[in-house]
Design a protein around this motif. Structure first.
Motif, PDB file in Angstrom:
ATOM      1  N   PHE A  35      87.157 -26.390 -29.508  1.00 58.14           N
ATOM      2  CA  PHE A  35      88.042 -27.415 -28.985  1.00 58.14           C
ATOM      3  C   PHE A  35      88.597 -28.060 -29.858  1.00 58.14           C
ATOM      4  CE2 PHE A  35      87.375 -31.212 -26.635  1.00 58.14           C
ATOM      5  CZ  PHE A  35      88.751 -31.565 -25.554  1.00 58.14           C
ATOM      6  N   PHE A  36      89.663 -29.319 -30.072  1.00 61.10           N
ATOM      7  CA  PHE A  36      89.462 -30.202 -31.060  1.00 61.10           C
ATOM      8  C   PHE A  36      90.471 -30.961 -30.372  1.00 61.10           C
ATOM      9  CE2 PHE A  36      91.125 -31.255 -35.187  1.00 61.10           C
ATOM     10  CZ  PHE A  36      89.836 -31.278 -36.128  1.00 61.10           C
ATOM     11  N   ASP A  37      89.770 -32.416 -30.451  1.00 61.25           N
ATOM     12  CA  ASP A  37      90.057 -33.759 -29.759  1.00 61.25           C
ATOM     13  C   ASP A  37      90.509 -34.765 -30.986  1.00 61.25           C
ATOM     14  OD1 ASP A  37      91.039 -33.324 -27.197  1.00 61.25           O
ATOM     15  OD2 ASP A  37      90.062 -34.759 -26.197  1.00 61.25           O
ATOM     16  N   HIS A  38      91.653 -35.322 -31.596  1.00 61.12           N
ATOM     17  CA  HIS A  38      91.658 -36.787 -32.265  1.00 61.12           C
ATOM     18  C   HIS A  38      91.044 -37.838 -30.861  1.00 61.12           C
ATOM     19  CE1 HIS A  38      93.011 -38.832 -35.820  1.00 61.12           C
ATOM     20  NE2 HIS A  38      92.443 -38.997 -35.403  1.00 61.12           N
ATOM     21  N   MET A  39      90.118 -38.153 -31.395  1.00 58.10           N
ATOM     22  CA  MET A  39      89.819 -39.277 -30.736  1.00 58.10           C
ATOM     23  C   MET A  39      89.951 -40.694 -31.298  1.00 58.10           C
ATOM     24  SD  MET A  39      85.635 -38.391 -29.846  1.00 58.10           S
ATOM     25  CE  MET A  39      85.248 -38.659 -30.465  1.00 58.10           C
ATOM     26  N   GLY A  40      91.238 -41.519 -30.596  1.00 62.88           N
ATOM     27  CA  GLY A  40      91.836 -42.468 -30.826  1.00 62.88           C
ATOM     28  C   GLY A  40      92.742 -42.486 -32.356  1.00 62.88           C
ATOM     29  N   GLY A  61      77.592 -22.730 -23.019  1.00 62.54           N
ATOM     30  CA  GLY A  61      77.785 -21.520 -24.416  1.00 62.54           C
ATOM     31  C   GLY A  61      78.535 -22.444 -25.019  1.00 62.54           C
ATOM     32  N   LEU A  62      78.867 -23.353 -26.014  1.00 63.52           N
ATOM     33  CA  LEU A  62      79.218 -24.141 -26.444  1.00 63.52           C
ATOM     34  C   LEU A  62      77.955 -24.565 -27.828  1.00 63.52           C
ATOM     35  CD1 LEU A  62      79.895 -27.308 -25.828  1.00 63.52           C
ATOM     36  CD2 LEU A  62      81.464 -26.211 -24.102  1.00 63.52           C
ATOM     37  N   SER A  63      78.509 -25.790 -28.688  1.00 63.53           N
ATOM     38  CA  SER A  63      78.533 -26.939 -29.399  1.00 63.53           C
ATOM     39  C   SER A  63      78.811 -27.477 -30.037  1.00 63.53           C
ATOM     40  CB  SER A  63      77.758 -26.257 -30.861  1.00 63.53           C
ATOM     41  OG  SER A  63      76.546 -25.154 -30.754  1.00 63.53           O
ATOM     42  N   THR A  64      79.118 -29.351 -29.344  1.00 62.70           N
ATOM     43  CA  THR A  64      79.523 -30.095 -29.457  1.00 62.70           C
ATOM     44  C   THR A  64      79.375 -30.846 -30.693  1.00 62.70           C
ATOM     45  OG1 THR A  64      78.917 -31.695 -28.466  1.00 62.70           O
ATOM     46  CG2 THR A  64      79.833 -30.557 -26.842  1.00 62.70           C
ATOM     47  N   LEU A  65      80.459 -30.960 -31.889  1.00 59.90           N
ATOM     48  CA  LEU A  65      80.519 -31.793 -32.693  1.00 59.90           C
ATOM     49  C   LEU A  65      81.106 -32.763 -32.619  1.00 59.90           C
ATOM     50  CD1 LEU A  65      80.371 -29.766 -36.815  1.00 59.90           C
ATOM     51  CD2 LEU A  65      80.640 -32.408 -36.333  1.00 59.90           C
ATOM     52  N   SER A  66      80.371 -34.155 -32.649  1.00 54.80           N
ATOM     53  CA  SER A  66      80.979 -35.668 -32.725  1.00 54.80           C
ATOM     54  C   SER A  66      80.611 -35.801 -34.033  1.00 54.80           C
ATOM     55  CB  SER A  66      80.439 -36.655 -31.843  1.00 54.80           C
ATOM     56  OG  SER A  66      80.468 -35.511 -30.219  1.00 54.80           O
ATOM     57  N   TYR A  67      81.820 -36.842 -34.439  1.00 56.54           N
ATOM     58  CA  TYR A  67      81.898 -37.021 -36.078  1.00 56.54           C
ATOM     59  C   TYR A  67      83.215 -38.401 -36.196  1.00 56.54           C
ATOM     60  CZ  TYR A  67      82.962 -36.923 -41.066  1.00 56.54           C
ATOM     61  OH  TYR A  67      82.196 -37.973 -43.019  1.00 56.54           O
ATOM     62  N   LEU A  68      82.936 -39.472 -36.001  1.00 52.46           N
ATOM     63  CA  LEU A  68      83.681 -40.882 -36.813  1.00 52.46           C
ATOM     64  C   LEU A  68      84.681 -41.139 -37.925  1.00 52.46           C
ATOM     65  CD1 LEU A  68      81.665 -42.641 -33.723  1.00 52.46           C
ATOM     66  CD2 LEU A  68      83.596 -40.851 -33.857  1.00 52.46           C
ATOM     67  N   PHE A  69      85.350 -41.695 -38.284  1.00 49.66           N
ATOM     68  CA  PHE A  69      85.676 -42.400 -39.027  1.00 49.66           C
ATOM     69  C   PHE A  69      85.745 -43.839 -38.875  1.00 49.66           C
ATOM     70  CE2 PHE A  69      89.115 -38.471 -38.611  1.00 49.66           C
ATOM     71  CZ  PHE A  69      88.394 -37.459 -39.333  1.00 49.66           C
ATOM     72  N   ASP A  70      85.833 -44.377 -37.944  1.00 50.45           N
ATOM     73  CA  ASP A  70      85.436 -45.339 -37.362  1.00 50.45           C
ATOM     74  C   ASP A  70      84.839 -45.842 -36.440  1.00 50.45           C
ATOM     75  OD1 ASP A  70      86.861 -47.643 -39.713  1.00 50.45           O
ATOM     76  OD2 ASP A  70      88.886 -46.307 -39.038  1.00 50.45           O
ATOM     77  N   GLY A  71      83.602 -46.843 -36.003  1.00 50.91           N
ATOM     78  CA  GLY A  71      83.604 -46.978 -34.702  1.00 50.91           C
ATOM     79  C   GLY A  71      82.610 -46.782 -34.463  1.00 50.91           C
ATOM     80  N   ALA A  72      81.799 -46.667 -33.312  1.00 53.54           N
ATOM     81  CA  ALA A  72      80.874 -45.597 -33.302  1.00 53.54           C
ATOM     82  C   ALA A  72      80.506 -45.669 -31.367  1.00 53.54           C
ATOM     83  CB  ALA A  72      79.311 -46.757 -32.569  1.00 53.54           C
ATOM     84  N   MET A  73      79.623 -44.395 -30.802  1.00 49.00           N
ATOM     85  CA  MET A  73      79.355 -44.470 -29.874  1.00 49.00           C
ATOM     86  C   MET A  73      78.199 -44.039 -29.455  1.00 49.00           C
ATOM     87  SD  MET A  73      82.210 -40.345 -28.846  1.00 49.00           S
ATOM     88  CE  MET A  73      81.524 -39.324 -30.068  1.00 49.00           C
ATOM     89  N   THR A  74      77.825 -43.888 -28.264  1.00 54.05           N
ATOM     90  CA  THR A  74      76.330 -43.537 -27.939  1.00 54.05           C
ATOM     91  C   THR A  74      76.006 -42.128 -27.453  1.00 54.05           C
ATOM     92  OG1 THR A  74      75.671 -46.138 -28.017  1.00 54.05           O
ATOM     93  CG2 THR A  74      74.634 -43.935 -27.026  1.00 54.05           C
ATOM     94  N   GLU A  89      78.485 -40.036 -40.174  1.00 55.31           N
ATOM     95  CA  GLU A  89      76.741 -38.845 -38.962  1.00 55.31           C
ATOM     96  C   GLU A  89      77.339 -38.203 -38.378  1.00 55.31           C
ATOM     97  OE1 GLU A  89      74.287 -43.368 -39.105  1.00 55.31           O
ATOM     98  OE2 GLU A  89      75.461 -42.029 -37.128  1.00 55.31           O
ATOM     99  N   VAL A  90      76.970 -36.359 -37.774  1.00 53.93           N
ATOM    100  CA  VAL A  90      76.975 -36.220 -37.236  1.00 53.93           C
ATOM    101  C   VAL A  90      76.163 -35.830 -36.083  1.00 53.93           C
ATOM    102  CG1 VAL A  90      76.709 -33.854 -37.133  1.00 53.93           C
ATOM    103  CG2 VAL A  90      77.530 -34.716 -39.132  1.00 53.93           C
ATOM    104  N   ASN A  91      77.138 -35.731 -35.325  1.00 54.94           N
ATOM    105  CA  ASN A  91      75.601 -35.633 -33.666  1.00 54.94           C
ATOM    106  C   ASN A  91      76.337 -34.201 -33.459  1.00 54.94           C
ATOM    107  OD1 ASN A  91      74.649 -38.068 -33.589  1.00 54.94           O
ATOM    108  ND2 ASN A  91      75.646 -38.672 -31.508  1.00 54.94           N
ATOM    109  N   TRP A  92      75.436 -33.417 -32.742  1.00 48.65           N
ATOM    110  CA  TRP A  92      75.557 -31.661 -32.707  1.00 48.65           C
ATOM    111  C   TRP A  92      74.598 -31.772 -31.713  1.00 48.65           C
ATOM    112  CZ3 TRP A  92      78.444 -27.778 -34.711  1.00 48.65           C
ATOM    113  CH2 TRP A  92      77.595 -26.207 -34.489  1.00 48.65           C
ATOM    114  N   GLN A 119      86.049 -35.147 -31.948  1.00 47.27           N
ATOM    115  CA  GLN A 119      84.863 -33.673 -31.616  1.00 47.27           C
ATOM    116  C   GLN A 119      85.898 -32.652 -30.996  1.00 47.27           C
ATOM    117  OE1 GLN A 119      83.613 -33.895 -26.627  1.00 47.27           O
ATOM    118  NE2 GLN A 119      82.104 -35.596 -28.138  1.00 47.27           N
ATOM    119  N   ALA A 120      84.804 -31.702 -31.598  1.00 46.16           N
ATOM    120  CA  ALA A 120      85.029 -30.534 -32.089  1.00 46.16           C
ATOM    121  C   ALA A 120      83.650 -29.459 -30.832  1.00 46.16           C
ATOM    122  CB  ALA A 120      85.743 -29.601 -33.307  1.00 46.16           C
ATOM    123  N   TRP A 121      84.599 -28.560 -30.216  1.00 45.50           N
ATOM    124  CA  TRP A 121      83.823 -28.143 -29.716  1.00 45.50           C
ATOM    125  C   TRP A 121      83.642 -26.395 -30.034  1.00 45.50           C
ATOM    126  CZ3 TRP A 121      84.883 -26.960 -23.330  1.00 45.50           C
ATOM    127  CH2 TRP A 121      85.102 -29.022 -23.126  1.00 45.50           C
TER     128      TRP A 121
END
Length: 296
Positions: A35-40, A61-74, A89-92, A119-121
């Motif tokens: 799974f590969f989504d470009h957020m924005g 059954g997966l790991s999610t990987l969030s990575y930002l170029f701009d912005g912030a989320m919690t 930064e990386v949220n895994w 965001q990738a799975w």
């Protein structure tokens, strides 16, 4: 050299638009990436509504990987973690046998500003599908980086270019952020059997052809690939070794349909714990659409 070009498909998720790249009908996975989504990219005005937030939902059954170029989320999850993420930064998050989480935009809601990221799975291999859920955050300074001749590179996860990311992965893979200036050249080696490059910003040249924002280039195995910046560009490199056939339905990934049906039943029945900070709402399991009325 290029087997396929996948164009992102823009989707409105309720006040927030994403570019869906994977899964694609003719190419479901790239290595373990399913799974590969470009957020924005998007720009928000302070005070926007909560409908943009991603309410609590489950994964297996997966790991999610969030990575930002701009912005912030919690991020908030059912193992008790609340963690903001900012550019570089990386949220895994590893779902394993089951986790629930939400993604909130409190900082953007308070101040406004741009939002852009991926965001990738990553599908877990068979032996790790039922591991305990876990979460890790990595600061940008923890990630291996390289800079030379108009190229800035950061290894986000896995192993590549003789370096290893501190992000704990479960199968052979790589995920790299390249920033290229016009005329800068960079080479992707042939060490993995499945490789792709996603143009997140700008345009690049590969094998005499120019590709732009929103295109994922899927490469044939066995040959290095040279990428040249045409304009200032951000390119995400991804791939690895296949983990075998995977089924995907809603937010669930598994090597068997039976496991997905069990996860659906567990979520429908309320057997999956919600994040402690988010126990007042959740996303219901989407129900199948009724069959069309042949008389209508």
């Amino acid at each position: 050299m290029i087997e396929m070009v996948i164009e992102q498909r823009r989707r409105d998720l309720g006040g927030f638009e994403v570019g869906r790249v994977l899964p694609f009908a003719q190419r479901r996975m790239i290595g373990p990436f399913i799974f590969f989504d470009h957020m924005g990219p998007a720009r928000f005005t302070a005070g926007f509504g909560r409908e943009v937030d991603v309410r609590p939902h489950p994964h297996i059954g997966l790991s999610t990987l969030s990575y930002l170029f701009d912005g912030a989320m919690t991020h908030r999850d059912s193992v008790g973690v609340t963690q903001a993420i900012r550019p570089g930064e990386v949220n895994w998050m590893t779902a394993g046998k089951g986790i629930t989480h939400s993604e909130r935009f409190e900082e953007l809601r308070a101040h406004g500003g741009p939002m852009d990221g991926i965001q990738a799975w990553i599908a877990l291999p068979n032996e790790a599908e039922e591991i305990d859920p876990d979460f890790a955050h990595h600061a940008a300074a923890e990630l291996p980086a390289y800079e030379s001749d108009g190229l800035v590179a950061r290894l986000i996860a896995g192993e590549a270019f003789g370096a290893r990311s501190p992000v704990k992965t479960h199968s052979p893979m790589f995920y790299v952020h390249w920033a290229l200036q016009p005329g800068a050249k960079a080479q992707l080696e042939a060490e993995y059997s499945e490789r792709a490059a996603y143009v997140a910003r700008g345009s690049v040249e590969v094998d005499g052809h120019t590709y732009g924002t929103g295109q994922m280039l899927v490469f044939a195995p066995g040959q290095p690939v040279v990428v040249t910046g045409v304009t200032p560009a951000i390119v995400m490199l991804l791939g690895g070794e296949p983990v075998g056939e995977r089924f995907i339905e809603w937010n669930f990934v598994a090597s068997s349909r039976e496991r997905i049906e069990q996860a659906k039943a567990d979520w429908r029945a309320g057997r999956m714990k919600l994040p402690d900070a988010d126990d007042d709402e959740f996303i219901p399991l989407p129900e199948p659409a009724p069959p069309a009325n042949p008389m209508s």
